[in-house]
Design an enzyme around this catalytic site. Structure first.
Site, PDB file in Angstrom:
ATOM      1  N   ASP A  19       0.844  -1.208   0.000  1.00  9.36           N
ATOM      2  CA  ASP A  19       0.000   0.000   0.000  1.00  9.36           C
ATOM      3  C   ASP A  19       0.867   1.242   0.000  1.00  9.36           C
ATOM      4  OD1 ASP A  19      -2.137   1.990   0.781  1.00  9.36           O
ATOM      5  OD2 ASP A  19      -3.286   0.175   1.139  1.00  9.36           O
ATOM      6  N   ASP A  35       3.074   1.422  -4.882  1.00  9.33           N
ATOM      7  CA  ASP A  35       2.143   2.190  -5.712  1.00  9.33           C
ATOM      8  C   ASP A  35       1.807   1.280  -6.885  1.00  9.33           C
ATOM      9  OD1 ASP A  35       0.875   3.741  -7.582  1.00  9.33           O
ATOM     10  OD2 ASP A  35       2.197   5.468  -7.354  1.00  9.33           O
ATOM     11  N   ASN A  81      -6.521  -5.555  -4.918  1.00  6.27           N
ATOM     12  CA  ASN A  81      -7.610  -4.921  -4.167  1.00  6.27           C
ATOM     13  C   ASN A  81      -7.559  -3.389  -4.203  1.00  6.27           C
ATOM     14  OD1 ASN A  81      -9.559  -4.843  -1.596  1.00  6.27           O
ATOM     15  ND2 ASN A  81      -7.727  -3.645  -1.109  1.00  6.27           N
ATOM     16  N   TYR A  97     -15.020   5.002 -12.912  1.00  4.11           N
ATOM     17  CA  TYR A  97     -14.990   3.846 -12.006  1.00  4.11           C
ATOM     18  C   TYR A  97     -15.683   2.645 -12.655  1.00  4.11           C
ATOM     19  CZ  TYR A  97     -15.411   1.283  -7.550  1.00  4.11           C
ATOM     20  OH  TYR A  97     -15.324   0.350  -6.547  1.00  4.11           O
TER      21      TYR A  97
HETATM   22  P1  NAD Z   1     -10.382   2.160   0.814  1.00  2.00           P
HETATM   23  O1  NAD Z   1     -10.267   3.515   0.204  1.00  2.00           O
HETATM   24  O2  NAD Z   1     -10.788   2.035   2.229  1.00  2.00           O
HETATM   25  O3  NAD Z   1      -9.023   1.352   0.613  1.00  2.00           O
HETATM   26  C1  NAD Z   1      -8.339   1.372  -0.602  1.00  2.00           C
HETATM   27  C2  NAD Z   1      -6.870   1.134  -0.322  1.00  2.00           C
HETATM   28  O4  NAD Z   1      -6.181   1.184  -1.581  1.00  2.00           O
HETATM   29  C3  NAD Z   1      -6.257   2.218   0.574  1.00  2.00           C
HETATM   30  O5  NAD Z   1      -5.500   1.636   1.621  1.00  2.00           O
HETATM   31  C4  NAD Z   1      -5.379   3.009  -0.373  1.00  2.00           C
HETATM   32  O6  NAD Z   1      -4.227   3.588   0.226  1.00  2.00           O
HETATM   33  C5  NAD Z   1      -5.001   1.942  -1.389  1.00  2.00           C
HETATM   34  N1  NAD Z   1      -4.555   2.536  -2.658  1.00  2.00           N
HETATM   35  C6  NAD Z   1      -5.134   3.524  -3.369  1.00  2.00           C
HETATM   36  N2  NAD Z   1      -4.364   3.844  -4.420  1.00  2.00           N
HETATM   37  C7  NAD Z   1      -3.273   3.046  -4.371  1.00  2.00           C
HETATM   38  C8  NAD Z   1      -2.108   2.896  -5.172  1.00  2.00           C
HETATM   39  N3  NAD Z   1      -1.900   3.676  -6.251  1.00  2.00           N
HETATM   40  N4  NAD Z   1      -1.202   1.970  -4.823  1.00  2.00           N
HETATM   41  C9  NAD Z   1      -1.385   1.194  -3.722  1.00  2.00           C
HETATM   42  N5  NAD Z   1      -2.466   1.285  -2.921  1.00  2.00           N
HETATM   43  C10 NAD Z   1      -3.391   2.208  -3.243  1.00  2.00           C
HETATM   44  O7  NAD Z   1     -11.398   1.392  -0.142  1.00  2.00           O
HETATM   45  P2  NAD Z   1     -12.112  -0.043   0.001  1.00  2.00           P
HETATM   46  O8  NAD Z   1     -13.553   0.199   0.122  1.00  2.00           O
HETATM   47  O9  NAD Z   1     -11.423  -0.886   0.999  1.00  2.00           O
HETATM   48  O10 NAD Z   1     -11.859  -0.613  -1.473  1.00  2.00           O
HETATM   49  C11 NAD Z   1     -11.048  -1.739  -1.755  1.00  2.00           C
HETATM   50  C12 NAD Z   1     -11.412  -2.248  -3.143  1.00  2.00           C
HETATM   51  O11 NAD Z   1     -12.775  -2.673  -3.147  1.00  2.00           O
HETATM   52  C13 NAD Z   1     -11.298  -1.198  -4.250  1.00  2.00           C
HETATM   53  O12 NAD Z   1     -10.786  -1.766  -5.426  1.00  2.00           O
HETATM   54  C14 NAD Z   1     -12.742  -0.781  -4.459  1.00  2.00           C
HETATM   55  O13 NAD Z   1     -12.969  -0.247  -5.744  1.00  2.00           O
HETATM   56  C15 NAD Z   1     -13.460  -2.082  -4.234  1.00  2.00           C
HETATM   57  N6  NAD Z   1     -14.874  -1.949  -3.885  1.00  2.00           N
HETATM   58  C16 NAD Z   1     -15.262  -1.284  -2.762  1.00  2.00           C
HETATM   59  C17 NAD Z   1     -16.616  -1.150  -2.481  1.00  2.00           C
HETATM   60  C18 NAD Z   1     -17.109  -0.406  -1.264  1.00  2.00           C
HETATM   61  O14 NAD Z   1     -18.307  -0.130  -1.215  1.00  2.00           O
HETATM   62  N7  NAD Z   1     -16.284  -0.091  -0.300  1.00  2.00           N
HETATM   63  C19 NAD Z   1     -17.569  -1.717  -3.356  1.00  2.00           C
HETATM   64  C20 NAD Z   1     -17.134  -2.388  -4.491  1.00  2.00           C
HETATM   65  C21 NAD Z   1     -15.781  -2.515  -4.745  1.00  2.00           C
END
Ligand code: NAD
Length: 248
Positions: A36, A62, A89, A153
């Site tokens: 991360d 990244d 993820n 998205y």
């Molecule tokens: P979140 O924002 O809580 O966590 C996302 C994580 O990704 C963070 O720790 C962030 O630092 C990291 N990140 C972002 N850009 C990055 C990069 N360039 N390199 C490395 N790490 C990076 O979001 P979440 O809800 O935990 O989402 C996780 C995954 O689940 C995502 O792909 C999101 O699209 C997907 N998702 C989430 C939901 C929801 O409702 N929360 C629904 C469907 C899909």
């Protein structure tokens, strides 16, 4: 111990769904590389998992950077000696119709959500081959199945769905399985950009056949199943975890 002896990398593992997956994987016997940008949260999670008897290491990553993927895979292979699981993820969410979406927002979203999954997948295949196979779980979204008002998205998550199937077809014979997970709205910080306040969250929850939002664990258990040998005949599949949202 459903992941006994296995080694995993989880991108975006420092918080939200990724952190829930990291805790669950470690609890089920996996050694986990938490990749991360968020160093402080990632290191805190590493310490928490170790204190509770699991094994994890934070690696700064990244996902848009090819060199950082190579370094992350190297670091995990050096520490743990093999690689069995990748959870792609990491992701960001930006909202807007086609006309509201700036070129910068489109490029940023595609870069993290699309290119990041491609680079991660390409980076782990040699290590998985060396380990005799593996499981890649790509976190798409219900927004990768149906259209909506999150133009960049939706498009990026649709790309992840098809990248999953193409990779699955290409590497099935080498015992590298690739599946996508499609969560509905799930309680993490990501939803802050989407819902202005608790009332908005509650209204969205009430509009779900199971009238609540998902919790990170709901998603993590699906990811665990696909990552484990229990799913050994599954590849190129889509696992929808959305409380019935897209069943309508
Ligand atoms: P979140 O924002 O809580 O966590 C996302 C994580 O990704 C963070 O720790 C962030 O630092 C990291 N990140 C972002 N850009 C990055 C990069 N360039 N390199 C490395 N790490 C990076 O979001 P979440 O809800 O935990 O989402 C996780 C995954 O689940 C995502 O792909 C999101 O699209 C997907 N998702 C989430 C939901 C929801 O409702 N929360 C629904 C469907 C899909």
């Amino acid at each position: 111990m459903r992941l006994e002896g296995k080694v995993a990398i989880i991108s975006g593992g420092a918080r939200g769904l990724g952190a829930a997956e990291a805790r669950l994987f470690a609890n089920e016997g996996a050694k986990v590389g938490i990749g991360d940008l968020r160093e402080e949260e990632g290191r805190a999670l590493e310490a928490e998992i170790r204190e509770s008897g699991g094994e994890a290491m934070f690696v700064r990553l990244d996902v848009t950077d090819e060199g950082q993927w190579a370094d992350a895979v190297d670091a995990v292979m050096t520490a743990y000696g093999r690689l069995d699981i990748l959870v792609n993820n990491a992701g960001i969410l930006e909202h807007g119709s086609v006309e509201e979406t700036t070129t910068e927002s489109w490029d940023r979203t595609m870069s993290i959500n699309g290119r990041g999954v491609f680079l991660g997948t390409r980076a782990v295949i040699p290590a998985m081959r060396e380990s005799g196979g593996g499981s890649i779980v790509n976190i798409s979204s219900v927004a990768g199945l149906i259209g909506g008002f999150m133009t960049a998205y939706n498009s990026s998550k649709g790309a992840v769905r098809l990248l999953t199937k193409s990779t699955a077809v290409q590497y099935a014979a080498e015992n590298i399985r690739v599946n996508s997970v499609h969560p509905g709205p799930t309680n993490t910080d990501m939803l802050d950009v989407f819902f202005a306040d608790d009332e908005a969250r509650e209204a969205r929850a009430a509009d779900t056949p199971m009238p609540r939002l998902g919790e990170p664990k709901d998603i993590a258990y699906g990811v665990l199943f696909l990552a484990s040998d229990e799913a050994s005949y599954m590849t190129g599949s889509e696992l929808v975890i959305d409380g019935g949202n897209t069943a309508r």
